[in-house]
Design a protein around this motif. Structure first.
Motif: not given
Ligand SMILES: Cc1cc2nc3c(=O)[nH]c(=O)nc-3n(C[C@H](O)[C@H](O)[C@H](O)COP(=O)(O)OP(=O)(O)OC[C@H]3O[C@@H](n4cnc5c(N)ncnc54)[C@H](O)[C@@H]3O)c2cc1C
Length: 814
Positions: A14, A16, A18, A20, A39, A53-54, A177, A206-207, A321, A351
């Motif tokens: 669940i 999409g 990075i 997931g 997603e 993206g660090l 969803k 992975c939401a 964000v 991170v």
């Molecule tokens: C300003 C900013 C700067 C950052 N800089 C860095 C950095 O330099 N280095 C770093 O390592 N990290 C950085 N981060 C953090 C990083 O962006 C996040 O930790 C990472 O993107 C989280 O990824 P994720 O896949 O867990 O979450 P998300 O990218 O939020 O993905 C979760 C997905 O789940 C989907 N979803 C939710 N519920 C459902 C459902 N019921 N059914 C289907 N899909 C669902 C959502 O639509 C979403 O696309 C930064 C964040 C921000 C805001």
């Protein structure tokens, strides 16, 4: 993207973002093809797209460092593998220090980094300026450089992982969803979506910041909360080097990255803004929040100092964000407690980009094998408690959580927000006696006692802290007289039923077939013979066993044991942590003190070491367990909770004549370390066997089969290659806290697993594993010259195969 949603998949991911996409990629890498990623909007549209993206390799502990280090390795080959641009670049990184304490922290980090083969070294300020033209070092003390850190383009990297997953056979659907999760007998069997149902055996949550809501679908606590996170990008600035190394100014809580010939700056403010309290809007995608220049001011102030050119630079964009943060600022990985095949990879605490590949690989292996391939406890989802999903708690803690990333990571540093949560019944009485509290697993525990006239506050540093002398007095009181401590936070489990003994015999390495009233120390091992659990079990009666474990691991231990009770067995496990408090009376005079409060015969003959009895104490009838975590004569009283204040008052009143001292957790830790007692999580882990840990007395190979027995038999035959030993620092006042590098004959061996000060041996003291390619022997261990690196200095150390204090373990048996 695929067009028709399948009716069945082996695993449904669940989300999409990075994480997931990385889970899908890594599952296909190990041969899983029936993988479905759903997603709700578009890939990367939650938080991922907004990241700077660090990428940095070194994290606060070994486990997170391993995950981050692998992430860099993975991204470095992704473009060539998938044919999709990722924007990955190894520019290096420079961490600058404004203060002496920050330098000390970085020196420790650099020493730890070497253990992971990470190249992090102190450099001169001139070198820092050469690496980052345009950076001012006027106010700085020093800097550290890692040539291998870098950055990546988050959205392109996510797309590349998705492409890799699809090539490996995964199906990825956008705009679907997940609306519910189906369970059968507490195991995952499918998901409901807004486009139909899918049967599956495994679900991976992975939401991102929606992860808590997904957890609630199956009543699993996923304690995370979103908070605003921001960075600004300038227009091009003259004089900057293209792709200069990332700069982290921890004291200024700000980071800087080269971005389109300008600077991207963002950071981790001390007081952050939680977001999404009323739920996250359904249409949320690629969305930014309202700009907040006041909140951004901290970063700008630091920016102006670090890059003076920012004074005249134009800000192209301020991006705000939401990102999810957790109560301890570490993410969540693993199979959730209580629900079979419901896995979690979320709560990334900013991170997520630099950890996603490591998290994806760890989850893929865990799903594939049914257990984690590597030690993951600091990020294991089972470290959290159900109460931690409480919305107010999460909101209040999140205000502090964001800033925790860049603040000083002093040993024993306490969170100040969202407290108190859980208090022992005698909390106020302890406060009246000067207790300075620390928090563990939500519990407020007396950390040390400030005598009259001493301010009851923690003052942290990397040397002797302000409680050192008070801890010493408490420590010595237990060694010479009598002390009382409240360890009500210990986890307490009860296994009851006529098959309990058989169930425990299969799970435990020690012999549980003992008479009622007997206490057994035992490991619960995995099939490789490594420690999953480390407990004492007291047989209360024929069919009732009382298990005492650490407060921090009770969710993990309960879940681990419950899953392994066969459905046909007449045995139930109950968490009785809150039904009993625990007051420990410890020290050579403990018998005299307890004697004044009970008619029970406390002599060695009537009440030997390692036995338990229900006895009268004051007006109560607690279970008294004659055992000790501090290596002295003593009793742990397990008191039905409502009797506790009266028992405490009676002990304190009788104790006056004997000079009873109240003892805090700092002293309990130094006492246990001096007497060589291991702590699960740091000294003994799923990667260490009892033979390696020097705890073979907890294993009875001849009692019949149990989990891990064949691995131990093999190890017994072939010998071991690592061994937990103890060290004292000779002629040094340095403080040891754990994670310091150990050298044997000048060669790095390993890092210490825990450290403190031994107040009887009057030296800094530590534990750690020494390793050898050949079978390890006592002679080989004793033959070496040892040093421990403290704040960049190699300090001579003495090694002990057993322990420096009471090596024959006689004092607890007095
Ligand atoms: C300003 C900013 C700067 C950052 N800089 C860095 C950095 O330099 N280095 C770093 O390592 N990290 C950085 N981060 C953090 C990083 O962006 C996040 O930790 C990472 O993107 C989280 O990824 P994720 O896949 O867990 O979450 P998300 O990218 O939020 O993905 C979760 C997905 O789940 C989907 N979803 C939710 N519920 C459902 C459902 N019921 N059914 C289907 N899909 C669902 C959502 O639509 C979403 O696309 C930064 C964040 C921000 C805001």
């Amino acid at each position: 993207m695929h067009s028709k949603l399948p009716e069945h998949a082996q695993v449904v991911i669940i989300g999409g973002g990075i994480v997931g996409c990385s889970v899908a990629y890594h599952l296909t890498k190990i041969g899983w093809t029936d993988v479905l990623l759903l997603e709700r909007k578009e890939l990367g549209s939650g938080t991922t797209w907004a990241a700077a993206g660090l990428l940095t390799q070194l994290r606060q502990n070994q486990e997170m460092t391993n995950l981050a280090k692998y992430t860099l390795e993975c991204y470095s080959g992704l473009e060539a593998e998938t044919g999709m641009a990722t924007g990955f670049r190894q520019t290096g990184s420079v961490a600058v220090c404004q203060t002496k304490d920050r330098r000390k922290e970085m020196l420790r980090a650099a020493a730890m980094a070497r253990a992971f083969d990470i190249d992090l070294n102190e450099i001169s300020l001139k070198e820092a300026e050469d690496l980052v033209p345009g950076m001012s070092t006027k106010d700085l003390l020093t800097a550290f450089y890692n040539p291998n850190d870098g950055f990546t383009n988050p959205i392109e990297t996510t797309q590349a992982l998705a492409r890799g997953a699809k090539v490996g056979g995964a199906q990825i659907f956008e705009n679907i969803k997940v609306t519910g999760i189906q369970l059968e007998k507490a195991a995952v069997c499918g998901v409901h979506t807004d486009k139909g149902d899918v049967q599956c055996e495994t679900v991976v949550n992975c939401a991102g910041m929606w992860g808590r809501q997904i957890g609630q679908m199956v009543n699993v606590s996923i304690p995370l909360h979103a908070a605003e996170h921001m960075h600004a990008v300038t227009l091009p600035i003259k004089g900057l080097k293209k792709h200069f190394p990332t700069v982290r100014d921890f004291d200024g809580v700000t980071y800087f990255k080269s971005e389109s010939d300008g600077i991207l700056l963002g950071g981790f403010e001390a007081i952050s803004k939680p977001w999404g309290m009323k739920g996250i809007p359904d249409n949320f995608m690629f969305r930014e929040l309202q700009e907040d220049w006041d909140q951004f001011e901290t970063f700008m102030n630091c920016g102006l100092k670090r890059f003076p050119a920012l004074e005249t630079a134009q800000i192209r964009h301020l991006s705000v964000v939401p990102e999810s943060f957790t109560p301890d600022c570490a993410f969540m990985v693993g199979e959730a407690p209580g629900v079979k095949n419901f896995f979690v990879g979320c709560g990334m605490n900013s991170v997520g980009i630099q950890s996603a590949a490591g998290v994806g690989r760890a989850l893929a292996h865990w799903i594939d094998r049914g257990y984690p391939e590597e030690q993951l406890w600091p990020v294991d989802v089972r470290r959290y408690f159900p109460w931690q999903q409480n919305a107010k708690y999460l909101y209040d803690r999140t205000v502090e959580a964001v800033g925790m990333l860049y603040h000083h990571h002093y040993p024993n540093r306490q969170r100040t927000s969202a407290r108190p949560v859980i208090c022992s019944p005698i909390h106020d009485r302890l406060a009246d006696h000067g207790a300075v509290f620390s928090q563990a697993a939500g519990w407020e525990r007396a950390d040390w006692f400030a005598p009259k006239g001493v301010e009851p506050v923690h003052q942290y540093n990397w040397d002797r802290p302000n409680w050192f002398e008070h801890q010493k007095k408490e420590h010595l009181a237990v060694r010479d007289g009598v002390g009382l401590y409240d360890l009500t936070s210990m986890g307490k489990l009860m296994i009851q039923g006529r098959d309990s003994e058989a169930v425990l015999q299969h799970l435990c390495a020690n012999n549980i077939d003992v008479v009622p009233g007997q206490i057994v120390y035992t490991p619960v091992l995995n099939k490789n013979g490594g420690y999953e659990i480390d407990v004492t079990i007291t047989r209360f009666s024929e069919d009732t066993f009382f298990i005492v474990t650490s407060g921090a691991t009770v969710v993990h231990d309960f879940d681990y044991l419950k899953r392994r009770i066969p459905s046909y067995a007449n045995a139930v496990i109950t968490d009785v942590t809150h039904a009993y408090t625990m007051l420990a009376i410890m020290g050579p005079q403990s018998r005299d003190l307890l004697h004044a409060l009970t008619d029970a015969d406390l002599s060695n003959e009537a009440f030997p070491y390692s036995t338990a009895q229900e006895i009268d104490v004051a007006y109560a009838r607690p279970w008294a367990l004659r055992m000790s975590y501090v290596g002295e004569l003593g009793w742990e009283l397990y008191i039905p909770t409502m009797f506790t204040t009266a028992v405490f008052d009676a002990i304190v009143a009788e104790g006056r004549a004997l000079g009873l001292k109240l003892i805090g957790m700092q002293a309990v830790n130094s006492l246990r370390l001096e007497t060589g007692y291991r702590h699960w999580e740091s000294d003994i882990t799923p990667d260490d066997t009892p033979y390696e840990a020097g705890l073979s007395f907890g294993v009875k190979l001849d009692k019949g089969d149990f989990i891990g027995r064949s691995a131990l038999l093999r190890q017994k035959e072939l010998g071991i290659h690592k061994r937990l030993v103890m060290f004292t620092l000779e002629n040094s006042d340095a403080m040891l806290f754990g994670s310091e590098p150990i050298y044997r004959n000048g060669q790095w061996m390993n890092n210490t697993t825990s450290g403190s000060y031994g107040f009887v041996v009057a030296r800094p003291i530590a534990m750690g594993y020494v390793k050898n390619r050949e079978v390890i022997t006592d002679e080989w261990i004793l033959d070496g010259d040892y040093e421990i690196e403290v704040q960049g200095k190699h300090t001579p150390a003495k090694v002990y195969i057993h322990k420096p204090y009471d090596p024959k373990n006689q004092r607890a048996r007095m």
